[in-house]
Design an enzyme around this catalytic site. Structure first.
Site, PDB file in Angstrom:
ATOM      1  N   GLU A  64      16.010 -53.775  55.388  1.00  0.00           N
ATOM      2  CA  GLU A  64      15.498 -54.364  54.140  1.00  0.00           C
ATOM      3  C   GLU A  64      16.040 -55.756  53.828  1.00  0.00           C
ATOM      4  O   GLU A  64      16.479 -56.043  52.721  1.00  0.00           O
ATOM      5  CB  GLU A  64      15.796 -53.399  52.991  1.00  0.00           C
ATOM      6  CG  GLU A  64      15.247 -52.003  53.241  1.00  0.00           C
ATOM      7  CD  GLU A  64      15.658 -50.974  52.188  1.00  0.00           C
ATOM      8  OE1 GLU A  64      16.245 -51.357  51.156  1.00  0.00           O
ATOM      9  OE2 GLU A  64      15.378 -49.786  52.390  1.00  0.00           O
ATOM     10  N   GLU A  91      10.909 -43.250  57.623  1.00  0.00           N
ATOM     11  CA  GLU A  91      11.343 -42.569  56.390  1.00  0.00           C
ATOM     12  C   GLU A  91      10.125 -41.992  55.643  1.00  0.00           C
ATOM     13  O   GLU A  91      10.008 -42.071  54.441  1.00  0.00           O
ATOM     14  CB  GLU A  91      12.121 -43.539  55.493  1.00  0.00           C
ATOM     15  CG  GLU A  91      13.287 -44.201  56.198  1.00  0.00           C
ATOM     16  CD  GLU A  91      14.083 -45.132  55.323  1.00  0.00           C
ATOM     17  OE1 GLU A  91      13.910 -45.089  54.095  1.00  0.00           O
ATOM     18  OE2 GLU A  91      14.890 -45.916  55.834  1.00  0.00           O
TER      19      GLU A  91
HETATM   20  O1  G3I Z   1      28.441 -39.557  47.836  1.00  0.00           O
HETATM   21  C1  G3I Z   1      28.460 -39.881  46.427  1.00  0.00           C
HETATM   22  C2  G3I Z   1      29.230 -38.803  45.661  1.00  0.00           C
HETATM   23  O2  G3I Z   1      30.591 -38.825  46.070  1.00  0.00           O
HETATM   24  C3  G3I Z   1      29.107 -39.084  44.159  1.00  0.00           C
HETATM   25  O3  G3I Z   1      29.734 -38.048  43.452  1.00  0.00           O
HETATM   26  C4  G3I Z   1      27.626 -39.149  43.793  1.00  0.00           C
HETATM   27  C5  G3I Z   1      27.430 -39.400  42.314  1.00  0.00           C
HETATM   28  O4  G3I Z   1      27.058 -40.711  42.102  1.00  0.00           O
HETATM   29  O5  G3I Z   1      26.990 -40.214  44.536  1.00  0.00           O
HETATM   30  C6  G3I Z   1      27.039 -39.940  45.926  1.00  0.00           C
HETATM   31  O6  G3I Z   1      26.424 -41.000  46.607  1.00  0.00           O
HETATM   32  C7  G3I Z   1      24.980 -40.994  46.498  1.00  0.00           C
HETATM   33  C8  G3I Z   1      24.411 -40.980  47.927  1.00  0.00           C
HETATM   34  O7  G3I Z   1      22.972 -41.106  47.888  1.00  0.00           O
HETATM   35  C9  G3I Z   1      24.764 -39.672  48.669  1.00  0.00           C
HETATM   36  O8  G3I Z   1      24.185 -38.603  47.994  1.00  0.00           O
HETATM   37  C10 G3I Z   1      24.559 -42.294  45.808  1.00  0.00           C
HETATM   38  O9  G3I Z   1      24.977 -42.245  44.460  1.00  0.00           O
HETATM   39  C11 G3I Z   1      23.047 -42.438  45.885  1.00  0.00           C
HETATM   40  O10 G3I Z   1      22.660 -43.711  45.378  1.00  0.00           O
HETATM   41  C12 G3I Z   1      22.595 -42.367  47.335  1.00  0.00           C
HETATM   42  O11 G3I Z   1      21.177 -42.451  47.349  1.00  0.00           O
HETATM   43  C13 G3I Z   1      20.654 -42.726  48.654  1.00  0.00           C
HETATM   44  C14 G3I Z   1      19.932 -44.068  48.608  1.00  0.00           C
HETATM   45  O12 G3I Z   1      19.345 -44.334  49.894  1.00  0.00           O
HETATM   46  C15 G3I Z   1      20.875 -45.172  48.268  1.00  0.00           C
HETATM   47  O13 G3I Z   1      20.129 -46.363  48.135  1.00  0.00           O
HETATM   48  C16 G3I Z   1      19.664 -41.642  49.005  1.00  0.00           C
HETATM   49  O14 G3I Z   1      20.331 -40.397  49.179  1.00  0.00           O
HETATM   50  C17 G3I Z   1      18.948 -41.991  50.313  1.00  0.00           C
HETATM   51  O15 G3I Z   1      17.892 -41.056  50.569  1.00  0.00           O
HETATM   52  C18 G3I Z   1      18.333 -43.380  50.210  1.00  0.00           C
HETATM   53  O16 G3I Z   1      17.759 -43.690  51.462  1.00  0.00           O
HETATM   54  C19 G3I Z   1      17.209 -45.022  51.563  1.00  0.00           C
HETATM   55  C20 G3I Z   1      17.376 -45.459  52.990  1.00  0.00           C
HETATM   56  O17 G3I Z   1      18.723 -45.397  53.353  1.00  0.00           O
HETATM   57  C21 G3I Z   1      16.793 -46.842  53.182  1.00  0.00           C
HETATM   58  N1  G3I Z   1      15.384 -46.872  52.776  1.00  0.00           N
HETATM   59  C22 G3I Z   1      15.189 -46.440  51.400  1.00  0.00           C
HETATM   60  C23 G3I Z   1      15.714 -45.030  51.216  1.00  0.00           C
HETATM   61  C24 G3I Z   1      15.441 -44.549  49.820  1.00  0.00           C
HETATM   62  O18 G3I Z   1      16.142 -45.325  48.895  1.00  0.00           O
END
Ligand code: G3I
Length: 401
Positions: A179, A289
């Protein structure tokens, strides 16, 4: 009256209908004339052991984004049956795996690699350089000020050598840069103004990341990964980036089109145009994805307007029918482009959990829309398996070819 003539006539009167009945009954019995069921005879219903990967074994691997919980819980059986490629949803990203300069969190990433390896499942690495879930320490010097371009590129190289080097020979394809292209409709802005871009004062970090990744694992296939790659403005920006990388002989194998799609986007024409442009550069394509949310973007209310959350209609038959049609359209085109497409990966396993649900079910509401809308957590129901991990009707539209 000529009896022979009478007999002939009698025969015609009785014989012809009899012949017609026999022919009709034969036609009805021949399997290929059976009334088409909801999927082609001889597929899923007759072969409970076949999964998506089997139906597509002569096309391309079918993958899924996973976290470690999925590998050790009820999702694991479905993953092994249906898929032959996995991507780490979060555990290989810069922040999670390399939270500080001398700390690497290998455990979850190793768990995913071990699971996939033991089940002979391909592994996609995601990702080596991104502006989100970044390793924030990389951008700051000891004085807390932004680092120089040289120091940042050295840190990027060390990171890629450590991560891609650790999984050399195990991870077959990497989303090297994720991205990096600007999302706006401003056609003069090709690149996202990320920390990477700002500190490097331009896009040099992109080429550098690919060269580092190739040096760390010369066998790995290297991809540039982005979303909305079918939107005309962004499609052209991505094309310009890819064309420059190819012309500069940067070691890149293809583009990852994330395919976070909607019921009405992309159109078949937009999808074909994106595929034709990228493959004209000699690059391969992976849909990295894939999910198709049933939620249409919510228009942001006028500033100050009170937003009353609309009741969530749920997964209605009308929305289901549109999702089935969009999945069918997509895979019909994927199969037509099979010589260019080298992987199709779904983002998350089933409707039980989707990253979209975190964002209000794919609505552009909540934080994604600048926070001026009521955050309505709505499920997106974006995948081929329902909340009980059962195959949805959309599954049959994908395998019933
Ligand atoms: O691991 C922490 C945890 O310790 C904490 O307690 C919790 C509460 O905030 O957050 C956890 O981290 C989260 C992480 O996912 C793991 O679950 C983040 O907040 C959360 O923002 C993160 O979201 C991910 C997102 O990317 C981040 O931008 C999504 O799971 C994931 O599916 C998403 O995937 C992205 C691809 O990598 C790139 N393309 C877009 C796609 C969707 O956004």
């Amino acid at each position: 009256m000529n009896f022979s003539a009478v007999n002939k006539k009698a025969n015609r009167v009785f014989l012809l209908p009899a012949i017609a009945i026999i022919v009709l009954s034969l036609v009805q019995c021949t399997p290929k004339h059976q009334v088409a069921s909801s999927f082609k005879a001889g597929t899923t219903a007759d072969d409970p052991n076949k999964g998506l990967k089997d139906y597509y074994k002569s096309y391309f691997p079918i993958g899924v984004a996973v976290n470690t919980a999925a590998l050790h819980g009820p999702d694991s059986a479905l993953i092994v049956k249906e898929f032959n490629s996995v991507t780490a949803e979060n555990d290989m990203k810069m922040g999670p795996i390399h939270p500080s300069e001398n700390v690497y969190n290998w455990k979850n990433a190793d768990d995913i690699v071990d699971f996939a390896t033991s089940h002979h499942i391909k592994i996609r690495g995601h990702n080596l350089c991104w502006h989100n879930q970044e390793a924030a320490w990389m951008f700051k010097g000891a004085d807390g000020e932004p680092v120089t371009k040289e120091l940042l590129l050295k840190r990027l190289k060390d990171h890629i050598f450590a991560v891609a080097g650790r999984y050399k020979g195990k991870i077959y394809a990497w989303d090297v840069v994720n991205e990096a292209v600007d999302d706006s409709n401003d056609t003069t802005q090709i690149y996202r103004k990320s920390n990477w871009y700002n500190i490097c004062n331009g896009p040099d970090f992109i080429e550098a990341a690919f060269r580092y990744a190739h040096e760390a694992d010369p066998q790995a296939k290297l991809y540039y990964n982005d979303y909305n790659s079918e939107h005309p403005v962004k499609r052209e920006k991505i094309y310009k980036l890819l064309k420059k990388l190819v012309e500069d002989h940067v070691p890149i194998d293809g583009v990852g089109m994330q395919a976070h799609w909607k019921l009405n986007e992309p159109s078949p024409g937009e999808l074909r145009k994106a595929l034709d442009e990228v493959t004209s550069l000699g690059l391969k394509v992976q849909f990295t994805e894939l999910d198709i949310t049933i939620r249409l973007p919510q228009l942001n209310p006028a500033p100050g307007a009170t937003t009353t959350p609309v009741p969530d209609p749920g997964y209605t038959p009308e929305l289901e029918a549109k999702q089935i049609a969009q999945y069918k359209m997509a895979f019909d085109i994927f199969r037509q482009y099979k010589k260019f497409i080298t992987n199709v990966t779904f983002w998350n396993v089933s409707d039980r959990y989707s990253w979209l649900d975190q964002r209000g079910g794919g609505l552009m509401g909540g934080a994604a829309a600048g926070g001026n809308t009521t955050r309505m957590v709505k499920k997106a129901y974006p995948l081929l398996f329902d909340e009980n991990r059962q195959r949805k009707k959309a599954y049959w539209s994908v395998v019933g070819f």
